[in-house]
Structures are given as structure tokens and as C-alpha cells.
Design an enzyme around this catalytic site. Structure first.
Site, PDB file in Angstrom:
ATOM      1  N   GLU A  47      21.450 -15.718 -19.954  1.00  0.00           N
ATOM      2  CA  GLU A  47      20.920 -16.667 -18.958  1.00  0.00           C
ATOM      3  C   GLU A  47      21.038 -18.085 -19.520  1.00  0.00           C
ATOM      4  OE1 GLU A  47      16.621 -16.734 -19.014  1.00  0.00           O
ATOM      5  OE2 GLU A  47      16.479 -17.352 -16.908  1.00  0.00           O
ATOM      6  N   ASN A 110      18.632 -21.274 -10.898  1.00  0.00           N
ATOM      7  CA  ASN A 110      18.954 -20.600 -12.153  1.00  0.00           C
ATOM      8  C   ASN A 110      19.942 -19.500 -11.749  1.00  0.00           C
ATOM      9  OD1 ASN A 110      19.017 -19.120 -14.505  1.00  0.00           O
ATOM     10  ND2 ASN A 110      16.811 -19.275 -14.881  1.00  0.00           N
ATOM     11  N   LYS A 127      18.592 -16.633  -9.356  1.00  0.00           N
ATOM     12  CA  LYS A 127      17.385 -15.923  -9.830  1.00  0.00           C
ATOM     13  C   LYS A 127      16.274 -15.949  -8.783  1.00  0.00           C
ATOM     14  CE  LYS A 127      14.431 -15.916 -13.994  1.00  0.00           C
ATOM     15  NZ  LYS A 127      14.312 -16.557 -15.328  1.00  0.00           N
ATOM     16  N   GLU A 146      10.053 -23.069 -15.301  1.00  0.00           N
ATOM     17  CA  GLU A 146      11.071 -22.635 -14.321  1.00  0.00           C
ATOM     18  C   GLU A 146      10.629 -22.947 -12.895  1.00  0.00           C
ATOM     19  OE1 GLU A 146      13.582 -19.256 -14.829  1.00  0.00           O
ATOM     20  OE2 GLU A 146      12.557 -18.745 -16.698  1.00  0.00           O
ATOM     21  N   CYS A 172      17.113 -12.516 -16.263  1.00  0.00           N
ATOM     22  CA  CYS A 172      15.904 -12.507 -17.101  1.00  0.00           C
ATOM     23  C   CYS A 172      14.694 -11.854 -16.454  1.00  0.00           C
ATOM     24  CB  CYS A 172      15.583 -13.911 -17.593  1.00  0.00           C
ATOM     25  SG  CYS A 172      14.431 -13.842 -18.986  1.00  0.00           S
ATOM     26  N   ASN A 197      16.433 -15.130 -21.542  1.00  0.00           N
ATOM     27  CA  ASN A 197      15.849 -16.028 -22.551  1.00  0.00           C
ATOM     28  C   ASN A 197      14.382 -15.677 -22.624  1.00  0.00           C
ATOM     29  OD1 ASN A 197      17.490 -18.648 -23.472  1.00  0.00           O
ATOM     30  ND2 ASN A 197      18.109 -18.178 -21.370  1.00  0.00           N
TER      31      ASN A 197
HETATM   32  N1  CDV Z   1      13.563 -16.779 -18.770  1.00  0.00           N
HETATM   33  C1  CDV Z   1      12.627 -15.888 -18.390  1.00  0.00           C
HETATM   34  O1  CDV Z   1      12.593 -15.475 -17.232  1.00  0.00           O
HETATM   35  N2  CDV Z   1      11.744 -15.478 -19.323  1.00  0.00           N
HETATM   36  C2  CDV Z   1      10.642 -14.595 -19.058  1.00  0.00           C
HETATM   37  C3  CDV Z   1       9.473 -14.866 -19.964  1.00  0.00           C
HETATM   38  C4  CDV Z   1       8.745 -16.076 -19.570  1.00  0.00           C
HETATM   39  C5  CDV Z   1       8.457 -13.753 -19.940  1.00  0.00           C
HETATM   40  C6  CDV Z   1      11.030 -13.131 -19.235  1.00  0.00           C
HETATM   41  O2  CDV Z   1      10.722 -12.342 -18.346  1.00  0.00           O
HETATM   42  O3  CDV Z   1      11.574 -12.764 -20.277  1.00  0.00           O
END
Ligand code: CDV
Length: 313
Positions: A47, A110, A127, A146, A172, A197
């Protein structure tokens, strides 16, 4: 139709605020070549792969974050990656911050693109599940903005046909939600790509560190098994300007087993010969959706986001 697809997760070690796009794209190209040398036909990058995980920073003027966004894909800095992938005939997933103009309005997403072996963009995903907050939280060691810098994706959960098979993408936090897998699985998904991430600490509630990796793998392994799909997952890893990211990139079979796993917190390619027919027996037996799903009892899932305020009588 391809039965075996050799696919790679190309994990990125830290990308710092001071790192420019050209150097990161150079690292992606190195990993692309390594994956190609190992016979891979599909490479999944993380990501927001082109920059540091910038939502950890607050700028009073949100427009200052626009420097982390791509206005075109490919653009001048990402074109070398597209060209090399086309030359090698390798498909790839790339996560990035997208600044788009639609009907005269500027939008921030995103996003991730799926690029075919011929160098063309086959699909785009934006996303849906944006974690974090939109306000500045001074008490936190780092922010998770975000909800300030991105809008919720407006493309739903499409799937695409590549190498004759059905592929899905998410980003993510999406991987933690069963709905993500199920919607794409109902469209026939056989392999899901995800870049992530994930910070190595939970700032909202004290938690043993090991749970970050446990929950990362738990959700993806459950999603793979419950939907009879492959998952190729690629992380950022290590400390970005001192802020730790968990890494743990992996490839998960439709049985729910992790069959390849990154061992470092640096740039690292892991790959596996994915048998794309392996999920068939799961979809024919225990998770035969047509035979066993009871949609007459699932209405609440799309009618409300949260639980009843009080237990109903
Ligand atoms: N980039 C993300 O979406 N990170 C989230 C963190 C904040 C929990 C994740 O679900 O990994």
C-alpha cells in the site's frame, strides 16, 4: 487456463520522508527483476508503496500532503516501473495515493492498480475501509490520518480476469473485514492481492506487540480459507523515520495456510507456485455458498453498521 501461477509478494523495507520517488521506484524495479528471475508472473507491492506512510503526519494545511499523491498513473516517476514490467512480461499490483479530477472536482483516494503483463492497467481499486481519524490528536506519538487525507473508495469491490483467472484487490485495513473477501468471492475471486502499512503499536489501547502480527495473519488466513481463495499480501516493514511497521508479507493458500513468508524487515521478495484450482474443493464442500449460505438471516449485515444500542427483548 493457468493452473499454477508463480506469484510474489515484494515487501518494502522503510521508506523515509526524505526518500524521493525515483529511489523507491528503483527498489521496486530491483524486486521486480528478482521476482522475474525466479519465474514469477505476478508481483504484489505494498500500500502507498511510493512514499513513506505519510498519514502518520499532521499538516495544518491538508493540501501539503498533496505532494505524496500521483496525478497520473503511470506518471514520469513511475513510468520506468511500467516499462520494465512490460519488457519482462510481469504483471503487478501497486498501491499509491491517487489525486484525481472527476467532473471538475478534485478527489483523494488510497488506491491500487493491477497492471497486466503487457503493461496496461487492467483494474483499479480504491480503499473502502479507511482507519484512523480526521482530527489532530496531540497526545498520540504519531497520527493515523487516513480519514483526513482520503475519501472512501467509490468503486466497490470489483474483480478482474488475468491469466484466465479471477483476481481481486483490497488495501490494508480492508483485509481485516470479512465482507471484503466475501463480496469478491461471490464474484468468483480465486486470488486476492493486498498491500499494507501496519504500525507495530496500537496507540488506542495497550496491547502486547505480538498481537499486531497475529491479527495481521489471523484475518488474512481466515479470509483465504472461508472463501477458498489465495491471498498474496505485501507489507512495509521496519522503522520509517523511527516509526515501526510490522512487515510479515506472506502468501496464503485457500486452505488458510501460510506457504511463503518474509523473514526480514527489509526489501524482500517471497514467492510461491499457487495452484489456482486448490480452492475448488473448499468451494464445493464446506464453503459451497449455494448449498449452505442462509441469506435470509444475513439482512442486518447491510442494514446497519453497528450493534443494537441495547440487547433487544
Ligand atoms: N494502513 C492501514 O490501513 N493500517 C491499519 C492500521 C491502522 C490498523 C491496518 O489495518 O493495518
Amino acid at each position: 487456463m493457468t493452473r499454477y501461477l508463480r506469484a510474489a509478494a515484494a515487501q518494502l523495507g522503510p521508506v523515509h520522508l526524505a526518500d524521493d520517488r525515483a529511489s523507491v521506484v528503483g527498489r521496486l524495479i530491483e524486486m521486480l527483476r528478482e521476482a522475474h528471475g525466479a519465474g514469477c508472473r505476478l508481483v504484489v507491492f505494498p500500500e502507498l508503496a511510493l512514499t513513506t506512510f505519510f498519514p502518520r503526519y499532521w499538516w495544518d494545511d491538508a493540501a501539503e500532503a498533496d505532494r505524496f499523491f500521483e496525478r497520473e498513473m503511470p506518471g514520469p516517476e513511475t513510468a520506468p516501473l511500467f516499462e520494465e514490467a512490460k519488457r519482462l512480461g510481469v504483471a503487478f499490483y501497486l498501491g499509491y495515493a491517487e489525486l484525481s479530477e472527476e467532473e471538475g472536482q478534485v478527489h483523494h483516494y488510497n488506491s491500487a492498480v493491477l497492471v497486466g503483463p503487457g503493461g496496461d492497467i487492467v483494474g483499479k481499486y480504491r480503499k473502502v475501509h479507511l482507519p484512523g481519524h480526521a482530527d489532530h490528536r496531540a497526545a498520540l506519538e504519531f497520527q493515523h490520518l487516513e480519514k483526513r487525507y482520503f475519501e472512501v473508495g467509490n468503486l466497490g469491490f470489483p474483480v478482474w480476469r488475468l491469466f484466465g483467472r479471477v483476481m481481486g484487490m483490497c488495501i490494508c485495513n480492508d483485509r481485516r473485514w470479512p465482507e471484503t473477501y466475501r463480496v469478491m468471492s461471490l464474484k468468483g475471486m480465486e486470488l486476492m492481492m493486498v498491500g499494507y502499512n501496519t504500525p507495530d503499536t496500537n496507540q488506542y489501547h495497550p496491547e502486547p506487540k505480538h498481537l499486531k502480527m497475529f491479527h495481521n495473519h489471523l484475518t488474512m488466513q481466515a479470509g483465504a480459507y472461508q472463501n477458498g481463495t489465495w491471498v498474496v499480501a505485501s507489507a512495509k516493514a521496519g522503522a520509517e523515520d523511527g516509526f515501526g511497521m510490522i512487515g510479515g508479507s506472506c502468501i496464503i493458500a485457500p486452505t488458510g495456510e501460510r506457504v511463503a513468508q518474509a523473514l526480514t524487515e527489509e526489501d524482500e521478495v517471497v514467492f510461491y507456485d499457487c495452484d489456482l484450482d486448490l480452492g475448488d474443493y473448499i468451494k464445493r464442500t464446506v464453503f459451497n455458498f449455494e448449498a449452505h449460505r442462509r441469506i435470509e438471516h444475513y439482512g442486518l449485515i447491510t442494514e446497519r453498521t453497528g450493534p443494537f444500542a441495547a440487547a433487544p427483548d
